[in-house]
Scaffold this motif. Structure first.
Motif, PDB file in Angstrom:
ATOM      1  N   ALA A 198     -39.145  33.247-115.710  1.00 51.34           N
ATOM      2  CA  ALA A 198     -38.401  34.131-116.836  1.00 51.34           C
ATOM      3  C   ALA A 198     -38.266  35.275-116.479  1.00 51.34           C
ATOM      4  N   ASP A 199     -37.359  35.998-117.165  1.00 48.69           N
ATOM      5  CA  ASP A 199     -37.048  37.561-117.020  1.00 48.69           C
ATOM      6  C   ASP A 199     -36.493  37.865-115.732  1.00 48.69           C
ATOM      7  N   TRP A 200     -35.669  37.210-115.231  1.00 52.76           N
ATOM      8  CA  TRP A 200     -35.230  37.458-113.836  1.00 52.76           C
ATOM      9  C   TRP A 200     -34.459  38.892-113.832  1.00 52.76           C
ATOM     10  N   GLN A 201     -33.887  39.184-114.934  1.00 53.25           N
ATOM     11  CA  GLN A 201     -33.180  40.519-115.126  1.00 53.25           C
ATOM     12  C   GLN A 201     -32.318  40.829-113.938  1.00 53.25           C
ATOM     13  N   ILE A 202     -31.306  39.938-113.637  1.00 51.03           N
ATOM     14  CA  ILE A 202     -30.307  40.172-112.712  1.00 51.03           C
ATOM     15  C   ILE A 202     -29.425  41.014-113.007  1.00 51.03           C
ATOM     16  N   GLY A 203     -28.983  42.017-112.182  1.00 50.32           N
ATOM     17  CA  GLY A 203     -28.189  43.131-112.377  1.00 50.32           C
ATOM     18  C   GLY A 203     -29.028  44.368-113.039  1.00 50.32           C
ATOM     19  N   LYS A 204     -30.140  44.519-113.020  1.00 52.45           N
ATOM     20  CA  LYS A 204     -30.846  45.537-113.491  1.00 52.45           C
ATOM     21  C   LYS A 204     -30.868  46.552-112.632  1.00 52.45           C
ATOM     22  N   GLN A 205     -30.504  47.966-113.113  1.00 53.37           N
ATOM     23  CA  GLN A 205     -29.955  49.232-112.393  1.00 53.37           C
ATOM     24  C   GLN A 205     -31.106  49.916-111.743  1.00 53.37           C
ATOM     25  N   PHE A 206     -32.237  50.145-112.329  1.00 56.11           N
ATOM     26  CA  PHE A 206     -33.271  50.710-111.858  1.00 56.11           C
ATOM     27  C   PHE A 206     -32.989  52.396-111.777  1.00 56.11           C
ATOM     28  N   GLY A 207     -32.665  52.966-112.870  1.00 56.11           N
ATOM     29  CA  GLY A 207     -31.967  54.329-113.044  1.00 56.11           C
ATOM     30  C   GLY A 207     -32.800  55.183-112.675  1.00 56.11           C
ATOM     31  N   GLN A 208     -34.244  55.025-112.703  1.00 58.05           N
ATOM     32  CA  GLN A 208     -35.283  56.240-112.535  1.00 58.05           C
ATOM     33  C   GLN A 208     -35.376  56.570-111.064  1.00 58.05           C
ATOM     34  N   PHE A 209     -34.756  55.707-110.261  1.00 56.06           N
ATOM     35  CA  PHE A 209     -34.958  55.954-108.634  1.00 56.06           C
ATOM     36  C   PHE A 209     -33.655  56.300-108.223  1.00 56.06           C
ATOM     37  N   ASP A 210     -33.836  56.723-106.905  1.00 53.79           N
ATOM     38  CA  ASP A 210     -32.252  57.127-106.142  1.00 53.79           C
ATOM     39  C   ASP A 210     -31.457  55.872-105.775  1.00 53.79           C
ATOM     40  N   HIS A 211     -30.449  56.084-105.434  1.00 53.71           N
ATOM     41  CA  HIS A 211     -29.373  55.063-105.363  1.00 53.71           C
ATOM     42  C   HIS A 211     -29.920  54.020-104.427  1.00 53.71           C
ATOM     43  N   SER A 212     -30.238  54.282-103.313  1.00 55.40           N
ATOM     44  CA  SER A 212     -30.557  53.369-102.153  1.00 55.40           C
ATOM     45  C   SER A 212     -31.631  52.688-102.579  1.00 55.40           C
ATOM     46  N   GLU A 213     -32.846  53.374-103.102  1.00 51.93           N
ATOM     47  CA  GLU A 213     -34.213  52.657-103.494  1.00 51.93           C
ATOM     48  C   GLU A 213     -33.991  51.631-104.625  1.00 51.93           C
ATOM     49  N   ALA A 214     -32.990  52.043-105.577  1.00 54.07           N
ATOM     50  CA  ALA A 214     -32.377  51.202-106.762  1.00 54.07           C
ATOM     51  C   ALA A 214     -31.708  49.940-106.259  1.00 54.07           C
ATOM     52  N   GLY A 215     -30.760  50.164-105.447  1.00 56.32           N
ATOM     53  CA  GLY A 215     -30.102  49.276-104.815  1.00 56.32           C
ATOM     54  C   GLY A 215     -30.842  47.955-104.176  1.00 56.32           C
ATOM     55  N   VAL A 216     -31.912  48.496-103.417  1.00 60.03           N
ATOM     56  CA  VAL A 216     -32.765  47.471-102.779  1.00 60.03           C
ATOM     57  C   VAL A 216     -33.512  46.841-103.758  1.00 60.03           C
ATOM     58  N   LEU A 217     -33.981  47.415-104.813  1.00 61.21           N
ATOM     59  CA  LEU A 217     -34.961  46.660-105.734  1.00 61.21           C
ATOM     60  C   LEU A 217     -33.992  45.873-106.644  1.00 61.21           C
ATOM     61  N   SER A 218     -32.853  46.261-106.941  1.00 58.87           N
ATOM     62  CA  SER A 218     -32.017  45.222-107.566  1.00 58.87           C
ATOM     63  C   SER A 218     -31.710  43.953-106.793  1.00 58.87           C
ATOM     64  N   ASP A 219     -31.297  43.947-105.586  1.00 61.55           N
ATOM     65  CA  ASP A 219     -30.983  42.797-104.649  1.00 61.55           C
ATOM     66  C   ASP A 219     -32.108  42.073-104.331  1.00 61.55           C
ATOM     67  N   GLN A 220     -33.246  42.358-104.294  1.00 67.36           N
ATOM     68  CA  GLN A 220     -34.456  41.793-104.121  1.00 67.36           C
ATOM     69  C   GLN A 220     -34.652  40.744-105.278  1.00 67.36           C
ATOM     70  N   ARG A 221     -34.360  41.230-106.641  1.00 69.08           N
ATOM     71  CA  ARG A 221     -34.351  40.051-107.657  1.00 69.08           C
ATOM     72  C   ARG A 221     -33.622  38.585-107.274  1.00 69.08           C
TER      73      ARG A 221
END
Length: 375
Positions: free
Chosen positions: A12-35
């Motif tokens: 459950a709770d894959w949250q595909i497309g999550k933005q992770f706004g508290q991190f910088d752009h490159s870190e957030a992008g990797v976290l989002s892709d990893q899902r």
């Protein structure tokens, strides 16, 4: 007639497309892709354990607006398992009139093994020996228990009855989680379910022997709730107690700590605590206390090293003050008017963030000046 024992993956709770706004752009992008990568690993796991189905208990998507590229990538990740997937809308991706689900269906030609539970009812997976009782959210929040109709649903003889829902089991989760989308704690019993697969709480939680939250398969918040797992569920026959096996799927490991810093030994203890963190660590440190100038400077240098070593580091030092000693001020030649300014800022920094930051900048400038003079 089916003779093998039904086995399925509950997630459950894959949250595909999550933005992770508290991190910088490159870190957030990797976290989002990893899902999305984790979804592919779930499919590979299901193939490995010879699961008959994968059931996803809501919040497949983090929001109703997801890019076409992400929708295509998710569909590709689902190719990792050729058996049936049953995907349920949750509160983040409720099956409203024009939802992400409709966009996904228009954008991607989904194969026949992908079952979208967009309406309440039963999805029978005869080959898997399962009847999946579905309670999708058709609006973001509901004040009524959408699993109550399970008691009136029927299915083919001999099928294992599994409920799939997204919401808050009353009396189990923290109070703030129980105001919307309620689910009765005894729903499995009252509706004759062999298993109730739940989503919404992002950590793994056993409500009772027939009711579980799987949690999010990839951690996404700083909370000690045993996230980053999926559940393999085997039910020997209708009415049997489920055998539940936990599989770790999380790629990144999230850590948080509240650190009181008063003396150098406190900093050394923090450094030892973080020594094992690597590129898969997502770290949040809340620092409080007061340090002399030399120890504070060592802390700043160490935080820079730690940030380079881990995937992401969030530092909250709002409650950390600098307490320069008399020797510090002598070394910096902060006398006369400068000494008065430093003393005034020291007194104000605990209640005034501007004063605290001004003191830090002033001491840093004085230290740099002394280094330049000595060079």
């Amino acid at each position: 007639m089916r003779f093998s024992v039904p086995r399925f993956i509950h997630t459950a709770d894959w949250q595909i497309g999550k933005q992770f706004g508290q991190f910088d752009h490159s870190e957030a992008g990797v976290l989002s892709d990893q899902r999305i990568n984790t979804v592919a690993r779930i499919g590979e796991l299901a193939t490995q354990v010879k699961a008959d189905a994968i059931l996803v208990a809501g919040d497949v998507f983090d929001m109703q607006t997801v890019s076409c590229k992400t929708l295509h990538r998710l569909a590709t990740a689902l190719d990792s398992y050729s058996g049936p997937w049953v995907l349920l809308p949750g509160n983040h991706d409720a099956a409203v009139a024009e939802s992400v689900w409709q966009v996904w269906q228009r954008t991607v030609q989904l194969p026949a093994n992908i079952h979208l539970a967009l309406k309440p009812g039963v999805i029978e997976l005869q080959a898997a020996g399962l009847a999946v009782f579905c309670a999708p959210l058709t609006q973001r929040h509901s004040q009524s228990d959408l699993t109550e109709p399970f008691s009136h649903y029927d299915c083919g003889a001999g099928l294992v009855r599994v409920g799939l829902a997204h919401g808050s089991v009353q009396g189990i989760l923290p109070d703030q989680m129980e105001t919307q989308n309620p689910i009765a704690a005894d729903r499995a019993l009252t509706s004759g379910l062999d298993y109730l697969a739940l989503g919404d709480w992002h950590g793994r939680l056993e409500v009772n022997t027939h009711t579980f939250y799987s949690g999010s398969p990839e951690t996404d918040v700083f909370r000690n709730n045993d996230s980053g797992n999926v559940l393999e569920v085997q039910i020997d026959s209708p009415g049997a107690v489920p055998e539940v096996t936990v599989h770790r799927t999380g790629y990144f490991r999230w850590y948080q700590a509240l650190c009181g810093l008063r003396i150098r030994e406190d900093l050394e203890q923090l450094q030892e605590q973080c020594a094992a963190f690597d590129r898969l660590a997502v770290v949040k440190l809340r620092l409080e206390g007061a340090l002399d100038l030399a120890t504070y400077q060592d802390l700043a240098r160490w935080l820079g090293t730690l940030e380079a070593r881990v995937h992401a580091l969030l530092t909250d030092d709002e409650a950390l003050a600098i307490a320069p000693s008399d020797n510090d001020l002598l070394d910096l030649q902060a006398d006369g008017y400068l000494a008065e300014v430093v003393t005034e800022l020291k007194a104000e920094q605990e209640s005034n963030a501007v004063s605290r930051e001004a003191l830090r900048l002033l001491l840093q400038k004085l230290a740099q000046h002394q280094q330049d003079v000595r060079a």
